[in-house]
Design an enzyme around this catalytic site. Sequence first.
Site, mmCIF file in Angstrom:
data_model
loop_
_atom_site.group_PDB
_atom_site.id
_atom_site.type_symbol
_atom_site.label_atom_id
_atom_site.label_comp_id
_atom_site.label_asym_id
_atom_site.label_seq_id
_atom_site.Cartn_x
_atom_site.Cartn_y
_atom_site.Cartn_z
ATOM 1 N N ARG A 1 15.564 26.391 -32.076
ATOM 2 C CA ARG A 1 13.758 26.234 -32.266
ATOM 3 C C ARG A 1 13.355 26.579 -30.975
ATOM 4 O O ARG A 1 13.549 26.138 -30.148
ATOM 5 C CB ARG A 1 13.655 24.525 -32.508
ATOM 6 C CG ARG A 1 12.230 24.260 -32.648
ATOM 7 C CD ARG A 1 11.880 22.829 -32.649
ATOM 8 N NE ARG A 1 11.964 22.460 -33.964
ATOM 9 C CZ ARG A 1 11.792 21.041 -34.340
ATOM 10 N NH1 ARG A 1 11.864 20.219 -33.637
ATOM 11 N NH2 ARG A 1 11.912 20.907 -35.710
ATOM 12 N N SER B 1 11.886 21.284 -44.385
ATOM 13 C CA SER B 1 11.300 19.882 -43.909
ATOM 14 C C SER B 1 10.686 19.361 -45.149
ATOM 15 O O SER B 1 9.833 19.981 -45.729
ATOM 16 C CB SER B 1 10.470 20.255 -42.898
ATOM 17 O OG SER B 1 11.206 20.694 -41.782
ATOM 18 N N LYS C 1 7.194 15.469 -31.770
ATOM 19 C CA LYS C 1 6.113 15.569 -32.438
ATOM 20 C C LYS C 1 5.335 14.124 -32.681
ATOM 21 O O LYS C 1 5.928 13.450 -33.666
ATOM 22 C CB LYS C 1 6.497 15.978 -34.021
ATOM 23 C CG LYS C 1 7.043 17.513 -33.726
ATOM 24 C CD LYS C 1 7.028 18.188 -35.113
ATOM 25 C CE LYS C 1 7.526 19.538 -35.124
ATOM 26 N NZ LYS C 1 7.830 20.202 -36.380
#
Length: 192
Positions: A33, A97, A127
């Site tokens: 990522r 997701s 997040k």
Amino acid sequence: MRLRGLYAITPEGVDPGKVRLALEGGVALLQYRNKTRDVAHAGTIAALGREYGVPVIINDDVDLALELDAQGAHLGRNDGVLSAARARLKGRLLGASCYDDAPLARAAVAEGADYVAFGSVFASPTKPGAVRAPLALFAQSLGVPLCAIGGITLENAPPLIAAGADLLAVISDLFDAPDIRARAAAYGRLFQ
């Protein structure tokens, strides 16, 4: 391929040495990522995954996954059409997701997702504003592995596995650990 265990998600700009330690400790999947497209860095991480026989999934970028000959890609709600990604990723893994949304997960499976991720299951430093996903989501049978993500630690992981999570996607609790290899191994033991 059995998708069950620790799903290591790399933090931005991760040191490849830290990834090696996680792989030595044992992970089921490794996701690269990085919000900037760093092909050289991604290639280094993908090569490490191959060295350890661990599938590497590229976050948000089907093109990069194909360019690196990675084992798959993971897409969020705004990262492209799953059915189109499925057509391009023949023989590779596709993750989706699904946040806290069971109908979205069913649609993702119908479009070809090999696993779906729910979260944030706990408050997440990565997040902080993410919607929270209830544990009840992991009790449903979708015919694919269910992944939990968001704020997962060794201490709060057992209830997720008991609820039905097949994969635990972990960033901070793994890569910020004083002993990354030992932390990965400890997650692996939770699944035994």
